[in-house]
Design a protein around this motif. Structure first.
Motif, PDB file in Angstrom:
ATOM      1  N   GLN A   1     -31.964   3.895  70.230  1.00 46.98           N
ATOM      2  CA  GLN A   1     -31.203   4.988  69.618  1.00 46.98           C
ATOM      3  C   GLN A   1     -31.564   5.101  68.141  1.00 46.98           C
ATOM      4  O   GLN A   1     -31.713   4.109  67.439  1.00 46.98           O
ATOM      5  N   THR A   2     -31.702   6.342  67.663  1.00 46.13           N
ATOM      6  CA  THR A   2     -32.067   6.604  66.270  1.00 46.13           C
ATOM      7  C   THR A   2     -30.820   6.660  65.400  1.00 46.13           C
ATOM      8  O   THR A   2     -29.703   6.362  65.847  1.00 46.13           O
ATOM      9  N   ASN A   3     -31.013   7.077  64.144  1.00 47.79           N
ATOM     10  CA  ASN A   3     -29.876   7.247  63.246  1.00 47.79           C
ATOM     11  C   ASN A   3     -28.984   8.403  63.671  1.00 47.79           C
ATOM     12  O   ASN A   3     -27.853   8.527  63.196  1.00 47.79           O
ATOM     13  N   VAL A   4     -29.465   9.262  64.574  1.00 49.58           N
ATOM     14  CA  VAL A   4     -28.648  10.358  65.105  1.00 49.58           C
ATOM     15  C   VAL A   4     -28.030   9.882  66.419  1.00 49.58           C
ATOM     16  O   VAL A   4     -28.744   9.682  67.402  1.00 49.58           O
ATOM     17  N   PRO A   5     -26.727   9.661  66.465  1.00 45.58           N
ATOM     18  CA  PRO A   5     -26.100   9.178  67.702  1.00 45.58           C
ATOM     19  C   PRO A   5     -26.413  10.091  68.887  1.00 45.58           C
ATOM     20  O   PRO A   5     -26.319  11.317  68.786  1.00 45.58           O
ATOM     21  N   GLY A   6     -26.817   9.472  69.988  1.00 45.69           N
ATOM     22  CA  GLY A   6     -27.133  10.239  71.188  1.00 45.69           C
ATOM     23  C   GLY A   6     -28.564  10.702  71.270  1.00 45.69           C
ATOM     24  O   GLY A   6     -28.951  11.317  72.271  1.00 45.69           O
ATOM     25  N   VAL A   7     -29.379  10.437  70.228  1.00 45.52           N
ATOM     26  CA  VAL A   7     -30.785  10.819  70.228  1.00 45.52           C
ATOM     27  C   VAL A   7     -31.630   9.544  70.184  1.00 45.52           C
ATOM     28  O   VAL A   7     -31.411   8.672  69.335  1.00 45.52           O
ATOM     29  N   TYR A   8     -32.589   9.452  71.091  1.00 50.49           N
ATOM     30  CA  TYR A   8     -33.380   8.236  71.270  1.00 50.49           C
ATOM     31  C   TYR A   8     -34.869   8.541  71.115  1.00 50.49           C
ATOM     32  O   TYR A   8     -35.303   9.693  71.244  1.00 50.49           O
ATOM     33  N   VAL A   9     -35.654   7.505  70.854  1.00 52.95           N
ATOM     34  CA  VAL A   9     -37.110   7.618  70.855  1.00 52.95           C
ATOM     35  C   VAL A   9     -37.675   6.629  71.872  1.00 52.95           C
ATOM     36  O   VAL A   9     -37.087   5.580  72.138  1.00 52.95           O
ATOM     37  N   ALA A  10     -38.826   6.991  72.449  1.00 52.80           N
ATOM     38  CA  ALA A  10     -39.471   6.134  73.442  1.00 52.80           C
ATOM     39  C   ALA A  10     -40.975   6.290  73.340  1.00 52.80           C
ATOM     40  O   ALA A  10     -41.480   7.330  72.908  1.00 52.80           O
ATOM     41  N   GLY A  11     -41.694   5.258  73.757  1.00 57.02           N
ATOM     42  CA  GLY A  11     -43.145   5.331  73.788  1.00 57.02           C
ATOM     43  C   GLY A  11     -43.780   5.055  72.442  1.00 57.02           C
ATOM     44  O   GLY A  11     -43.162   4.538  71.505  1.00 57.02           O
ATOM     45  N   SER A  12     -45.040   5.424  72.314  1.00 55.62           N
ATOM     46  CA  SER A  12     -45.806   5.119  71.106  1.00 55.62           C
ATOM     47  C   SER A  12     -45.328   5.896  69.889  1.00 55.62           C
ATOM     48  O   SER A  12     -45.715   5.579  68.763  1.00 55.62           O
ATOM     49  N   LEU A  13     -44.469   6.896  70.072  1.00 52.31           N
ATOM     50  CA  LEU A  13     -43.894   7.627  68.934  1.00 52.31           C
ATOM     51  C   LEU A  13     -43.167   6.680  67.994  1.00 52.31           C
ATOM     52  O   LEU A  13     -43.092   6.932  66.784  1.00 52.31           O
ATOM     53  N   VAL A  14     -42.637   5.575  68.505  1.00 48.03           N
ATOM     54  CA  VAL A  14     -41.816   4.687  67.682  1.00 48.03           C
ATOM     55  C   VAL A  14     -42.628   3.976  66.611  1.00 48.03           C
ATOM     56  O   VAL A  14     -42.064   3.451  65.651  1.00 48.03           O
ATOM     57  N   MET A  15     -43.968   3.937  66.747  1.00 48.37           N
ATOM     58  CA  MET A  15     -44.798   3.209  65.794  1.00 48.37           C
ATOM     59  C   MET A  15     -45.346   4.071  64.671  1.00 48.37           C
ATOM     60  O   MET A  15     -46.009   3.560  63.771  1.00 48.37           O
ATOM     61  N   GLY A  16     -45.112   5.381  64.705  1.00 44.95           N
ATOM     62  CA  GLY A  16     -45.625   6.235  63.656  1.00 44.95           C
ATOM     63  C   GLY A  16     -47.135   6.160  63.556  1.00 44.95           C
ATOM     64  O   GLY A  16     -47.846   6.161  64.565  1.00 44.95           O
ATOM     65  N   ALA A  17     -47.637   6.045  62.320  1.00 46.25           N
ATOM     66  CA  ALA A  17     -49.090   6.028  62.104  1.00 46.25           C
ATOM     67  C   ALA A  17     -49.653   4.615  62.078  1.00 46.25           C
ATOM     68  O   ALA A  17     -50.838   4.425  61.828  1.00 46.25           O
ATOM     69  N   PHE A  18     -48.803   3.595  62.329  1.00 46.55           N
ATOM     70  CA  PHE A  18     -49.299   2.230  62.308  1.00 46.55           C
ATOM     71  C   PHE A  18     -50.265   1.993  63.457  1.00 46.55           C
ATOM     72  O   PHE A  18     -50.187   2.646  64.503  1.00 46.55           O
ATOM     73  N   GLU A  19     -51.179   1.016  63.260  1.00 45.19           N
ATOM     74  CA  GLU A  19     -52.065   0.605  64.356  1.00 45.19           C
ATOM     75  C   GLU A  19     -51.174   0.238  65.538  1.00 45.19           C
ATOM     76  O   GLU A  19     -50.321  -0.647  65.456  1.00 45.19           O
TER      77      GLU A  19
END
Length: 483
Positions: free
Chosen positions: A282-300
């Motif tokens: 869960q992100t800083n917005v309650p009820g909104v989540y992230v999944a997959g490679s999106l969570v790593m941003g531009a990092f290797e």
């Protein structure tokens, strides 16, 4: 209607999240701004995935690749098959553009083929991936037609001069395939003095051999100054040189998904890494989540399909008010280690769910193998003057010459039990796996049913994993999808 979960993105993590939601009785909708599984679709032709087939499967449905690691084409076919079998609700050509409301009552705004649409949902999951937008080459001449951000079919570059820009896994794969399959003259331009220990790791032995033999040329500590119609101007340690080239393949990384995070109101750092709880996603917005490679941003990116396919388990557990599947054994003080821990999660094989979903395809089996023994399989026999004995109660091994089995009937090098022979014959490309086992229950003596069914399941799944049988969606209209 109001959906329980709207998932943005139809890659492996998005599909896995929606499947987890459906398995737990939630209504899930998938939105895809382009075509289904767009990220995987953009992989080069015939690219081999880094992960083995058993580490990229979803919903415990076997990935029936004919080799240990699936190709791009095999995995695209597999993902489409999983979506069909699980009855996922997918809206292609539908781009997420905004979010309003609050946890439990969101309105997702989108554009479908340019027209505004909206969806009401309790929860939102962003699983758009980290490979949607390639980083652009910012030098004079970067807009010339020979500059490409993917190479497609390696054979299109046969005997041509190709410069690959970058030092990651994508650049390594491009250099190797363009040389081996495309027979191209490959030069790699890389701005650093050596390859990172985590980069080129999949191809390093092969590439090292080719580089040492000067089959592939590598220019370290080299930057691009300008692209010209038949040359690439580069600079190394203050010296400039002009490299003849027909094509420039840019593999310098991807833009993080800042746009999709921003319109959802999610905080992120300079590298595009979103603020989220790795125990629940869960992100800083309650009820909104992230999944997959999106969570790593531009990092290797240290995350692969083997890990990200399990993010949905944490998300759906949190949606249902349950503890995170990692909460009992992991601490949240090291997000990197915690994310890597998702790889240790496994799909529990739900046989009832699997049997309800999966039809069986025999492929060439009825024609090349079973037809040879068809008279034996379908013949009623007698024992002395007793009543006829149905073939389903006979042991095929008692009727076949010894040369036809090695510890069991031999099918393409695999020992097959008598029960599997009967099951395959009953299937003939038409019956679901559950129907086959129901037929066995009707035919076999009650005392033998449990062992027989277990044997059939083990043999069929083994054949599927080895690529000797394959799945096929049930013909339209033959079976209803899941409610």
């Amino acid at each position: 209607m109001q959906w329980d979960v709207v998932v943005v993105g139809t890659g492996p993590s998005g599909l896995a999240t929606a499947i987890n939601a459906r398995q737990r009785g939630l209504r899930a909708l998938l939105l895809e701004r382009g075509q289904f599984a767009a990220t995987v679709s953009r992989f080069p032709h015939d690219m081999v995935l880094y992960s083995p087939r058993d580490e990229v499967q979803l919903a415990a449905i076997p990935c029936d690749s004919r080799q240990e690691r699936p190709t791009r084409e095999e995995y695209l076919s597999y993902l489409a098959r999983v979506a069909e079998l699980t009855g996922l609700d997918i809206r292609e050509q539908t781009e997420f553009v905004g979010l309003s409301g609050h946890d439990g009552d969101f309105t997702v705004r989108a554009r479908h083929r340019g027209e505004p649409v909206s969806f009401s949902t309790r929860k939102l999951v962003l699983a758009t991936g980290a490979f949607c937008t390639p980083l652009r080459l910012e030098v004079p001449g970067a807009d010339l037609p020979q500059v490409r951000y993917g190479y497609g079919d390696p054979s299109a570059y046969r005997w041509q001069r190709v410069v690959v820009l970058g030092g990651g896994n994508g650049a390594a794969e491009a250099a190797l395939r363009l040389h081996n399959e495309g027979r191209a003259h490959v030069t790699v331009v890389y701005p650093r003095g050596e390859f990172h220990s985590r980069k080129w790791r999949w191809h390093l032995p092969d590439l090292a051999r080719l580089i040492q033999g000067e089959a592939i040329r590598v220019l370290f500590n080299t930057t691009v100054e300008r692209v010209e119609p038949e040359h690439l101007l580069v600079s190394s340690r203050g010296e400039t040189q002009r490299i003849p080239c027909d094509w420039v393949i840019v593999q310098i990384g991807f833009e993080p998904g800042k746009d999709v995070l921003r319109v959802a109101g999610i905080q992120y750092d300079e590298a595009g890494c979103p603020l989220f709880d790795p125990l629940t996603m869960q992100t800083n917005v309650p009820g909104v989540y992230v999944a997959g490679s999106l969570v790593m941003g531009a990092f290797e990116n240290p995350l692969f399909i083997s890990s990200i396919r399990h993010h949905g388990k944490a998300i759906i557990s949190h949606v249902l008010g349950e503890p995170s599947p990692l909460a009992s054994s992991r601490k949240a003080d090291d997000a990197g280690k915690l994310l890597a821990g998702y790889e240790g999660l496994k799909d529990k094989l739900d046989l009832d769910y699997l049997l309800d979903l999966v039809p069986v395809v025999i492929g060439d089996l009825p024609y090349q193998w079973l037809d040879v023994f068809h008279p034996l399989l379908s013949t009623f026999g007698t024992e002395g003057d007793g009543p006829p004995k149905a073939w389903a109660d006979r042991c095929i091994l008692d009727m076949l010459p010894e040369r036809h089995f090695r510890g069991g009937v031999d099918f393409k090098g695999h020992g097959v039990s008598p029960g599997t022979v009967r099951a395959l014959r009953m299937a003939d490309g038409k019956l679901r796996l559950g129907e086959i086992l129901s037929a066995i229950e009707e035919e076999a003596p009650e005392a033998a049913q449990k062992g027989l069914i277990q044997s059939v399941l083990e043999d069929l799944l083994a054949l599927l994993y080895q690529g000797k049988l394959s799945w096929r969606p049930t013909p339209l209209g033959r079976h209803d999808r899941l409610a």
